[in-house]
Design an enzyme around this catalytic site. Structure first.
Site, PDB file in Angstrom:
ATOM      1  N   ASP A 706       0.876  -1.165   0.000  1.00 25.43           N
ATOM      2  CA  ASP A 706       0.000   0.000   0.000  1.00 25.43           C
ATOM      3  C   ASP A 706       0.921   1.226   0.000  1.00 25.43           C
ATOM      4  O   ASP A 706       2.127   1.107   0.242  1.00 25.43           O
ATOM      5  CB  ASP A 706      -0.939  -0.016   1.213  1.00 25.43           C
ATOM      6  CG  ASP A 706      -2.172   0.869   0.967  1.00 25.43           C
ATOM      7  OD1 ASP A 706      -2.097   1.753   0.082  1.00 25.43           O
ATOM      8  OD2 ASP A 706      -3.189   0.689   1.653  1.00 25.43           O
TER       9      ASP A 706
HETATM   10  C1  BGC Z   1      -5.056   3.235   0.176  1.00 27.28           C
HETATM   11  C2  BGC Z   1      -5.113   2.310  -1.016  1.00 27.28           C
HETATM   12  C3  BGC Z   1      -4.957   3.132  -2.272  1.00 27.28           C
HETATM   13  C4  BGC Z   1      -3.620   3.850  -2.212  1.00 27.28           C
HETATM   14  C5  BGC Z   1      -3.332   4.712  -3.430  1.00 27.28           C
HETATM   15  C6  BGC Z   1      -3.838   4.125   0.150  1.00 27.28           C
HETATM   16  O1  BGC Z   1      -3.961   5.158   1.060  1.00 27.28           O
HETATM   17  O2  BGC Z   1      -5.106   2.489   1.351  1.00 27.28           O
HETATM   18  O3  BGC Z   1      -6.309   1.611  -1.026  1.00 27.28           O
HETATM   19  O4  BGC Z   1      -5.070   2.335  -3.402  1.00 27.28           O
HETATM   20  O5  BGC Z   1      -3.632   4.704  -1.097  1.00 27.28           O
HETATM   21  O6  BGC Z   1      -4.155   5.804  -3.456  1.00 27.28           O
END
Ligand code: BGC
Length: 934
Positions: A706
């Site tokens: 993530d």
């Molecule tokens: C989230 C993800 C997301 C990523 C990119 C993170 O803060 O948990 O689900 O895809 O950011 O935006």
């Protein structure tokens, strides 16, 4: 040149149908719904003007040109007469009390302040109208769980007041909930609505789908994917949910209906799978057979009511009690009929693979250790319309326990804790007992050492390009053997957000992120959020999809697959290779802020829906990224919390959906979480990413972290630059670095190679995973000159796809960008990007003028990653140039920005950015600078 066609109209119609099929009707007394043609309707609740198309955070940031809410759609239908007085009272009030978007990320209010209703307005409206329709709205999302408090899980005082006044004066009260999560429903007893509909959040065309159900154009066929209990404290995870450091999953496999049906039936207000229809169905001609690999139920469904409709048929299995404690029922199959006219019958068949109701024995109590088993005894197969209303369709008895898969222990807890199990007495009484969850025996670090991949001898540049691998001229091994250590350390870095190497304003570029890697013919893949459609922070528009819970409530996998096939083509048009979705965590607790992105408390529905979405995307040659792997079941403390979960619960609940997505749809991109499961932050979890995902499930593809996630080696504190721990675990990509071609996060890849704690063989394996993935993307084709053009047909009034070229301005210390000729008309924006050589605080100035009056309000808003960063509030300047100064902080090398004009009448000259070290020291929070002037 390859060609694809994106039919807007069909896209919109499919989404609308999905919204309609995902509406869950919980109450419908006295045939209150559907609304008859010509019904006089008074609409209450300010949310009629602010339809929530999705929840908040990365999963909701789709820019749209238009959102059609429920009021808009009812108006447009012309089928009901909306009370003009009530409408204009709200219109006037809303003007004075505009929608409060909150400030920034994770700070959006869960609800909007409600208008206080004058009693006469209601009583007079009751005299003029046939019914009242009240809309209540709720949102939540990333970094913001719901709370068991007013305005979130509970109604506010003003909402209660509205409901009580409307109830008092109207004979018919219809309540529509425009929410991402389920809500406390005590209000049912208090206000007795004659009709109640969970409308969820239906994306940009959501209002149409809800109106179709209210007006009877579509017969409701949505079913609850969660149990609605009386009290939040009834959910067995409630005692631990929301802990910041350690979250014990004491409820074990007893999540949602698995718990309630087993031990707390009386605490259920609406059971899992429940939902009403405008017609009736009869399930008949049921026959059951048990074969080698699966059981099968054939049956007919007949519409015995008076209007056309669809029925959802659900199959549950009761497994015998034995060495392992079993839930009363487990969903193991479902199917939806086509639309059946009254009297018509459909012949149907549901196959139930034995894996879908097998239990995982951790200890060998059943005779089989670390195995999926079917214990000896009688298996009952129930067929019906929800978990409660079922009939036995058949059964079989196993004389001996059967082992379906013999595995080895993986991902088991290291922290001792007690979990729930139930003991059933002969008289049917059920007792809860707590037992110690079995703990881990073998450290995954040892497994890694035993299974280290062999290193491919370094060959240097042999002139092989990735296309040579794809076309079978060289092997992947020979290709990867060309990479030196720098290349290997570089290829595991994703770049973002807003990397100029891919579509502007997207989440990441990965693969060919350096000149050297690109030289080998490795393209940059592009990934973009998220589960509700493409998030383009450049401000470009995209199709905003219904939320995950809504789509799962359709129980219609074919429809969901079709919808996502359109999204796939939209991605091709925007040169995006992997969507950052589906979001497929389990609704372990109703207050998880991101539940709206996810599907259900049940892993089977979750797996089926994710698989359908991924199949849809793949039909266009792109893919989805199943996330968050795994157990990302709360936002509170999401990067600090260690989730302590038994291996059985992981396998039967929290991993199951992912397994189905891999096995059934060939999911090839996965995102790990911010948090830790059983002591290891998931990106560095060897058991998760290697033993289980690749070893057991045969996953072939990429695993990414993530965004800015932390990683640890066991026993150590997690760090964002421990890339070595990530690479060893086979989480292939770190998301994200600001410039992936250099080591600007001070990652430890090369130093670990040197120290011998990471091997070249392991990095080569990551590289092969990444290249193997990219080999099958449009990105590779583009690099090799094969373009896919997407022709858009079926125009609608909603703009959804747009190719955009964005200029990146390199900023050393200061830059002044001319805004000469920029269209500053109302709702227009100017999109540009900065390539910042210095990160930190900047002074930002906009110079503009206007001939309008001194009182004219002409704001220009600078938007960064969809969050307003600074507002330049101009008034009329008497035709003189005026400069307004603001401040901003950038932590990313690349920043795609949007200067948005809310009114006509401004003429702009330039925007200037000046680095200021002082500012950086003072504060590094963007929000602190919004509107501050000095
Ligand atoms: C989230 C993800 C997301 C990523 C990119 C993170 O803060 O948990 O689900 O895809 O950011 O935006």
């Amino acid at each position: 040149m390859k060609k694809m066609v994106l039919d807007h109209k069909a896209y919109e119609e499919t989404a609308r149908q999905a919204v309609a099929e995902g509406q869950v009707l919980l109450i419908n007394e006295e045939h209150t719904l559907p609304l008859q043609e010509g019904t006089r309707l008074a609409m209450f609740g300010r949310m009629q003007f602010h339809y929530y198309k999705s929840g908040t955070g990365s999963g909701g940031m789709v820019n749209v040109s238009k959102v059609t809410g429920i009021l808009d759609a009812l108006k447009e239908s012309g089928q009901v007469i909306l009370d003009p007085q009530v409408l204009s009272a709200y219109e006037a009030w809303v003007k004075e009390h505009p929608f409060d978007a909150g400030v920034g990320w994770g700070n959006e209010p869960w609800c909007q302040v409600e208008m206080e209703l004058p009693e006469e307005l209601v009583s007079e409206a009751a005299a003029r109208n046939d019914a009242a329709l009240v809309i209540i709205g709720r949102t939540a999302g990333e970094d913001q769980d719901n709370k068991n408090q007013e305005g979130s899980y509970l109604l506010t005082e003003k909402e209660k007041d509205m409901l009580s006044k409307v109830r008092k004066h109207f004979e018919r009260l219809i309540l529509v909930l425009n929410t991402g999560n389920i809500m406390d429903m005590d209000f049912v007893e208090e206000y007795h609505p004659q009709a109640l509909l969970y409308a969820w959040q239906g994306g940009m065309v959501g209002g149409y789908g809800t109106a179709d159900v209210l007006l009877g154009k579509t017969c409701p066929s949505g079913r609850l994917t969660d149990t609605i209990a009386y009290k939040i404290t009834d959910y067995p995870s409630d005692a631990n949910f929301g802990n910041r450091d350690r979250d014990l999953y004491e409820e074990d496999i007893y999540v949602g209906y698995r718990y309630f049906e087993t031990a707390a039936k009386e605490r259920v207000r609406y059971p899992f799978g429940f939902g009403l229809s405008y017609t009736d169905f009869r399930i008949g001609d049921v026959s059951f057979s048990a074969g080698e690999k699966d059981a099968e139920i054939t049956f007919t469904v007949q519409n015995i009511g008076t209007v056309p409709g669809k029925e959802v048929v659900q199959v549950y299995v009761t497994a015998p009690e034995g060495a392992l404690s079993k839930p009363e029922k487990v969903l193991a199959g479902f199917a939806k009929t086509r639309e059946l006219k009254p009297g018509l019958k459909e012949q149907m068949r549901i196959a139930i693979p034995y894996e879908s109701f097998a239990s995982y024995d951790e200890t060998g109590a059943s005779g089989f250790v670390s195995s999926y088993i079917l214990e000896k005894g009688e298996y009952l197969f129930h067929i019906g319309r929800n978990v409660r209303e079922t009939e036995v369709a058949g059964s079989f008895t196993l004389e001996e326990t059967v082992c379906l898969a013999s595995l080895s222990q993986a991902l088991a807890p290291v922290t001792p804790f007690e979990r729930m199990r139930f003991i059933r007495e002969k008289d049917g009484a059920v007792h809860k007992v707590m037992e110690a969850a079995p703990l881990r025996k073998k450290n995954p670090a040892e497994k890694r050492k035993e299974l280290l991949p062999e290193e491919l001898p370094f060959t240097g540049d042999q002139g092989y390009r990735l296309i040579d691998v794809k076309e079978g001229r060289v092997s992947m091994d020979a290709f990867v053997a060309q990479f030196n250590d720098d290349d290997l350390s570089c290829i595991i870095r994703g770049e973002g957000m807003g990397s100029p190497k891919v579509t502007p304003g997207t989440a990441a570029a990965f693969g060919g992120v350096s000149e050297e890697l690109a030289h080998f013919g490795i393209p940059c893949g592009c990934c973009s959020d998220g589960p509700s459609g493409m998030r383009l922070d450049s401000g470009m528009k995209a199709f905003s999809l219904p939320n995950g819970t809504l789509l799962a409530s359709t129980f219609n996998t074919a429809l969901v697959e079709k919808l996502y096939s359109f999204t796939g083509i939209e991605m091709v048009k925007n040169k995006i290779d992997a969507l950052l979705g589906p979001g497929m965590n389990i609704h372990r607790h109703p207050l998880n802020g991101r539940n709206f992105e996810y599907f259900s408390e049940d892993p089977f529905v979750t797996g089926k829906m994710a698989a359908a979405m991924i199949r849809g995307l793949k039909s266009a040659g792109v893919t989805g990224t199943a996330k968050h792997f795994c157990a990302n079941n709360q936002e509170t403390g999401r990067s600090t919390v260690d989730s302590v979960i038994s291996e059985r619960a992981l396998r039967e609940i929290y991993l199951k959906g992912f397994e189905m997505a891999v096995r059934e749809a060939g999911a090839d991109s996965i995102m790990t979480t911010y948090g830790s499961v059983n002591g290891l932050w998931t990106a560095g979890s060897y058991d998760l990413n290697t033993t289980i995902l690749r070893g057991e499930w045969g996953f072939q593809g990429i695993v990414m972290t993530d965004w800015w996630a932390k990683i640890n080696d066991e026993g150590e504190e997690p760090r964002i630059n421990n890339f070595a721990a990530m690479a060893k675990a086979q989480n292939d990509l770190y998301m994200v670095c600001t410039d992936a071609s250099i080591n600007d996060s001070d990652d430890n890849t090369l130093s670990s190679l040197e120290a011998g704690t990471l091997t070249r063989g392991e990095l080569q394996r990551n590289a092969a995973n990444i290249c193997g993935f990219l080999m099958n993307t449009h990105a590779l084709e583009r690099m090799e000159g094969i373009q896919t053009s997407v022709e858009v047909i079926g125009e609608t009034d909603q703009e959804i796809t747009s190719d955009v070229e964005v200029t990146y301005y390199k900023v050393e210390d200061e830059i002044s960008i001319s805004l000469d000729g920029v269209d500053t008309g109302k709702d227009k924006d100017f999109v540009f990007a900065l390539d910042l050589q210095k990160l930190g605080g900047y002074r930002v100035e906009v110079t503009a003028k206007s001939d309008l009056s001194e009182l004219a309000q002409l704001p220009a808003t600078l938007i960064y990653q969809s969050v307003p960063m600074a507002v330049f509030s101009f008034n009329g300047t008497g035709g003189e140039w005026k400069t307004i100064k603001r401040k901003a902080v950038f932590h990313n090398k690349y920043a795609v920005l949007r200067l948005y004009f809310a009114q006509n009448g401004l003429e702009v000259q330039k925007i200037t950015f000046r680095f200021d070290r002082e500012l950086e020291r003072k504060n590094d929070v963007i929000e602190a600078y919004v509107n501050s002037n000095d």
